[in-house]
Design an enzyme around this catalytic site. Structure first.
Site, PDB file in Angstrom:
ATOM      1  N   THR A  36      51.479  33.288  29.021  1.00  0.00           N
ATOM      2  CA  THR A  36      52.561  33.621  29.965  1.00  0.00           C
ATOM      3  C   THR A  36      52.163  33.146  31.364  1.00  0.00           C
ATOM      4  OG1 THR A  36      51.708  35.840  30.510  1.00  0.00           O
ATOM      5  CG2 THR A  36      53.182  35.661  28.606  1.00  0.00           C
ATOM      6  N   TYR A  52      48.944  45.900  43.912  1.00  0.00           N
ATOM      7  CA  TYR A  52      48.383  44.828  43.072  1.00  0.00           C
ATOM      8  C   TYR A  52      47.115  45.322  42.375  1.00  0.00           C
ATOM      9  CZ  TYR A  52      46.379  40.239  41.891  1.00  0.00           C
ATOM     10  OH  TYR A  52      45.834  39.166  41.227  1.00  0.00           O
TER      11      TYR A  52
HETATM   12  P1  NAD Z   1      50.025  31.283  39.849  1.00  0.00           P
HETATM   13  O1  NAD Z   1      50.972  31.776  40.863  1.00  0.00           O
HETATM   14  O2  NAD Z   1      49.826  29.820  39.700  1.00  0.00           O
HETATM   15  O3  NAD Z   1      50.342  31.869  38.404  1.00  0.00           O
HETATM   16  C1  NAD Z   1      51.101  33.018  38.153  1.00  0.00           C
HETATM   17  C2  NAD Z   1      52.142  32.631  37.147  1.00  0.00           C
HETATM   18  O4  NAD Z   1      52.834  33.795  36.714  1.00  0.00           O
HETATM   19  C3  NAD Z   1      53.168  31.692  37.783  1.00  0.00           C
HETATM   20  O5  NAD Z   1      53.400  30.618  36.904  1.00  0.00           O
HETATM   21  C4  NAD Z   1      54.388  32.570  37.936  1.00  0.00           C
HETATM   22  O6  NAD Z   1      55.571  31.866  37.886  1.00  0.00           O
HETATM   23  C5  NAD Z   1      54.214  33.506  36.739  1.00  0.00           C
HETATM   24  N1  NAD Z   1      54.977  34.736  36.895  1.00  0.00           N
HETATM   25  C6  NAD Z   1      54.964  35.582  37.934  1.00  0.00           C
HETATM   26  N2  NAD Z   1      55.823  36.579  37.713  1.00  0.00           N
HETATM   27  C7  NAD Z   1      56.368  36.370  36.493  1.00  0.00           C
HETATM   28  C8  NAD Z   1      57.319  37.057  35.704  1.00  0.00           C
HETATM   29  N3  NAD Z   1      57.896  38.185  36.135  1.00  0.00           N
HETATM   30  N4  NAD Z   1      57.638  36.538  34.493  1.00  0.00           N
HETATM   31  C9  NAD Z   1      57.067  35.399  34.055  1.00  0.00           C
HETATM   32  N5  NAD Z   1      56.163  34.705  34.764  1.00  0.00           N
HETATM   33  C10 NAD Z   1      55.830  35.186  35.968  1.00  0.00           C
HETATM   34  O7  NAD Z   1      48.620  31.960  40.194  1.00  0.00           O
HETATM   35  P2  NAD Z   1      47.325  32.174  39.278  1.00  0.00           P
HETATM   36  O8  NAD Z   1      46.233  32.425  40.233  1.00  0.00           O
HETATM   37  O9  NAD Z   1      47.203  31.133  38.249  1.00  0.00           O
HETATM   38  O10 NAD Z   1      47.662  33.590  38.596  1.00  0.00           O
HETATM   39  C11 NAD Z   1      47.484  33.831  37.205  1.00  0.00           C
HETATM   40  C12 NAD Z   1      46.972  35.245  37.009  1.00  0.00           C
HETATM   41  O11 NAD Z   1      45.670  35.337  37.583  1.00  0.00           O
HETATM   42  C13 NAD Z   1      47.821  36.322  37.695  1.00  0.00           C
HETATM   43  O12 NAD Z   1      47.937  37.443  36.842  1.00  0.00           O
HETATM   44  C14 NAD Z   1      46.980  36.683  38.905  1.00  0.00           C
HETATM   45  O13 NAD Z   1      47.211  38.015  39.352  1.00  0.00           O
HETATM   46  C15 NAD Z   1      45.588  36.503  38.359  1.00  0.00           C
HETATM   47  N6  NAD Z   1      44.550  36.344  39.393  1.00  0.00           N
HETATM   48  C16 NAD Z   1      44.562  35.283  40.235  1.00  0.00           C
HETATM   49  C17 NAD Z   1      43.571  35.182  41.208  1.00  0.00           C
HETATM   50  C18 NAD Z   1      43.517  34.024  42.186  1.00  0.00           C
HETATM   51  O14 NAD Z   1      42.778  34.105  43.163  1.00  0.00           O
HETATM   52  N7  NAD Z   1      44.219  32.932  41.974  1.00  0.00           N
HETATM   53  C19 NAD Z   1      42.596  36.160  41.303  1.00  0.00           C
HETATM   54  C20 NAD Z   1      42.625  37.235  40.426  1.00  0.00           C
HETATM   55  C21 NAD Z   1      43.608  37.320  39.464  1.00  0.00           C
END
Ligand code: NAD
Length: 250
Positions: free
Chosen positions: A13, A151
């Site tokens: 997802t 968050y």
């Molecule tokens: P990102 O924004 O590229 O990825 C998040 C993805 O989730 C996006 O493609 C977005 O469109 C999708 N999304 C958000 N809400 C949604 C919904 N309601 N339904 C379907 N899709 C949805 O950023 P990322 O860093 O790749 O994030 C991926 C995961 O990693 C997230 O859960 C984020 O919280 C977690 N995370 C990221 C970091 C960081 O620093 N990048 C750190 C810790 C955790």
């Protein structure tokens, strides 16, 4: 025991960008067929072109239970099963507690906690031959940073879900583990800040706290997800793999 994903069917997802996209690419390289979901058709189209083969994109919001039902009905109809689920989609809005309203709270919990919960619950009937579920939490689940309250709360909930699910699903042959990334170079970083200067300041603040001295890369998170998703971690369940350059561990 195989250490590749040949013949496996996976769902990622939020698979059109960042950690999800890097994971989907890695899975396809390892031989899997991968389904990706997200809300934005244009981003999904770009991701499908980039991954190039053995991938199918379905638009949908994980906070919307009808979208989840539609997604799983399609996977059931076309492939009949799932072997790997990466519940990666997530969202963040910085909001000091004194300024948070119900809409902000419900959006963050509705996607990250409730959305992740039902993404997993509704996938269960598709795990006909055991499998592996990876939940994406965050190092924030053990930290206290101003404005990250909702968050961090959702990410702590996700860490907790994994413990319950590891115990509940073991008789179905399903392992459940968690990846907790640190600060990773993905689009989610920029959306937290309102100006380019604020992005710079935020990144400088984060970098100063990271023992390895740099942000992480999505491909490094994909390595960790691959480990948890594949038979490489066959004796591991309920575990949290922290990949954060040392921020929360040192
Ligand atoms: P990102 O924004 O590229 O990825 C998040 C993805 O989730 C996006 O493609 C977005 O469109 C999708 N999304 C958000 N809400 C949604 C919904 N309601 N339904 C379907 N899709 C949805 O950023 P990322 O860093 O790749 O994030 C991926 C995961 O990693 C997230 O859960 C984020 O919280 C977690 N995370 C990221 C970091 C960081 O620093 N990048 C750190 C810790 C955790």
């Amino acid at each position: 025991m195989s250490d590749t994903l040949t013949g496996k069917i996976a769902l990622v997802t939020g698979g059109s960008t960042g950690i999800g996209l890097a994971t989907a690419k890695r899975f396809v390289d390892e031989g899997a067929y991968v389904w990706i979901t997200g809300r934005r058709q244009a981003e999904l189209d770009k991701a499908v072109a980039e991954i190039g083969r053995n991938v199918r994109a379905v638009t949908g919001d994980i906070a919307n239970l009808d979208d989840l039902d539609r997604l799983y009905a399609l996977i059931a109809q076309e492939q009949g099963r799932l072997d790997i689920l990466v519940a990666n989609a997530g969202t963040v809005e910085l909001r000091p507690t004194a300024l948070a309203d119900a809409e902000h709270f419900d959006k963050t919990f509705g996607t990250n906690a409730r959305g992740t919960y039902f993404t997993v619950q509704k996938a269960l009937p598709l795990f006909v031959d055991g499998g592996s579920i990876v939940l994406v939490s965050s190092g924030m689940n053990v930290k206290g940073f101003p404005a990250y309250g909702t968050y961090a709360g959702t990410k702590a909930a996700i860490r907790s879900f994994a413990r319950t699910w590891a115990a509940e699903f073991k008789d179905q042959g399903i392992r459940v583990n968690v990846l907790s990334p640190g600060v990773i170079e993905t689009p989610i970083i920029d959306v937290q800040f309102t100006t380019p200067e604020a992005v710079e300041a935020g990144l400088a603040m984060f970098k100063s706290m990271i023992p390895l001295g740099r942000l992480g890369r999505p491909e490094e998170m994909a390595n960790a997800v691959y480990y948890l998703a594949s038979d490489q971690s066959s004796y591991t369940t309920g575990f949290e793999l922290v990949a954060d350059g040392g921020v929360t561990e040192i």
